[in-house]
Design an enzyme around this catalytic site. Sequence first.
Site, PDB file in Angstrom:
ATOM      1  N   CYS A 122       0.822  -1.226   0.000  1.00 20.37           N
ATOM      2  CA  CYS A 122       0.000   0.000   0.000  1.00 20.37           C
ATOM      3  C   CYS A 122       0.848   1.265   0.000  1.00 20.37           C
ATOM      4  O   CYS A 122       0.338   2.351  -0.269  1.00 20.37           O
ATOM      5  CB  CYS A 122      -0.932   0.005   1.204  1.00 20.37           C
ATOM      6  N   HIS A 262      -2.879   7.105   2.526  1.00 22.18           N
ATOM      7  CA  HIS A 262      -3.401   5.809   2.080  1.00 22.18           C
ATOM      8  C   HIS A 262      -4.721   5.545   2.794  1.00 22.18           C
ATOM      9  O   HIS A 262      -4.853   5.765   4.004  1.00 22.18           O
ATOM     10  CB  HIS A 262      -2.387   4.705   2.407  1.00 22.18           C
ATOM     11  N   ASN A 292     -10.208  -0.113   0.428  1.00 25.33           N
ATOM     12  CA  ASN A 292      -8.741   0.019   0.430  1.00 25.33           C
ATOM     13  C   ASN A 292      -8.223  -0.536  -0.903  1.00 25.33           C
ATOM     14  O   ASN A 292      -8.288  -1.741  -1.140  1.00 25.33           O
ATOM     15  CB  ASN A 292      -8.185  -0.764   1.619  1.00 25.33           C
TER      16      ASN A 292
END
Length: 335
Positions: A122, A262, A292
Amino acid sequence: MTTGRDAHHPAGVRLAGTGMAVPPNRVTNEQLAERIDTSDEWISQRTGIKQRYIADDGTSERDLARDAVQQALKNADIEPGQLDMLICATMTSEMCCPSTAARVVSEIGAVPAGAVDISAACSGFVYGLNMASSLIESGHYRTVAVVGTETLSEILDWDDRRTCVLFGDGAGAVVLTADDQPDRGCLYQSMASRGDLWKELYVPRCESDIAEGAAFSGKLGTLQMNGREVYKYAVTTLLKAVEDALAARDLSASDLAMIVPHQSNRRILESAADKLGLRPEQLYINIDRYGNTSAASVPICLHELMEARCLKRGDLVLFVGLGGGMTWASSLWRL
Ligand code: ACO
């Protein structure tokens, strides 16, 4: 494509254009609850997620990356042939070899631009953003694109409700160019890792990859996560990444026009915002609409901000990525 070092290269770097792509198939929490033992209430309250986009079998992360990069080039008013390099951040590349980046460069008509995939989960896009700005600052490259792209749905255990509800598919891209305004560009960057924490978030290929004490749902090749530990890691690391960037440039949180983090979990983001004393409009959150999307989340946020004209020349913007590895990265920009 390599270039000779331009002795008179411009000192600044500009975020010239952005793009994004998601697959058409939107899946709401209610639709997930028809297939697995979960509910809109549980997912919304614990994570802030209301829906995500899931690719069908015919759509790969390369397709999403290509569409996002093409849009970013168009918005930057830059021809594919002007691209010197594409950095692609992904943990769901189609093949080990070739890289996704190389095929995207070919498909958009940017041959012989350089092409490389990077793996920092990520955090990957923010790693790539830092690398791209440094390549341009070196004077060897003028125009570099960075794309974060994922089809995480391919590596989720759809019988494991603890993980599968959290993620979505998508891609986001930015094109960076050398700029003759020396005050604009990356003011501070960091890239860091804690490999000793790897087993909190990992994708085992075979039985021997499953470490003692690591989460394992029973399906090899799927994402495994110790949610509680990742939550603690994300809250403390996000806070530290922001504080370190501010301290390095002698800034306070109120100087930032925007933090683009993020999108891991709304509670993680709001907890950090609270501790930093941010105004709500200083922290961008869109996890409700995409879930996500790993390396794609930060550039998707950036694209939405640009499209909505929420950012202007001179603004200070801080990008922060956190993810598997464990890794994290930050990138402070004056637009
Ligand atoms: N639906 C309904 N119930 C569920 C679900 C679900 N999807 N998932 C778990 N539960 C249940 C559990 O079985 C458990 O039930 P029990 O008490 O009867 O055993 C209960 O909910 C609580 O489970 P926990 O795992 O303790 O829930 P928690 O409050 O820790 O929330 C969550 C889980 C949302 C995953 C949280 O830990 C989190 O957000 N962690 C961070 C994860 C993350 O952001 N990962 C992204 C990748 S890394 C990154 O991006 C930085």
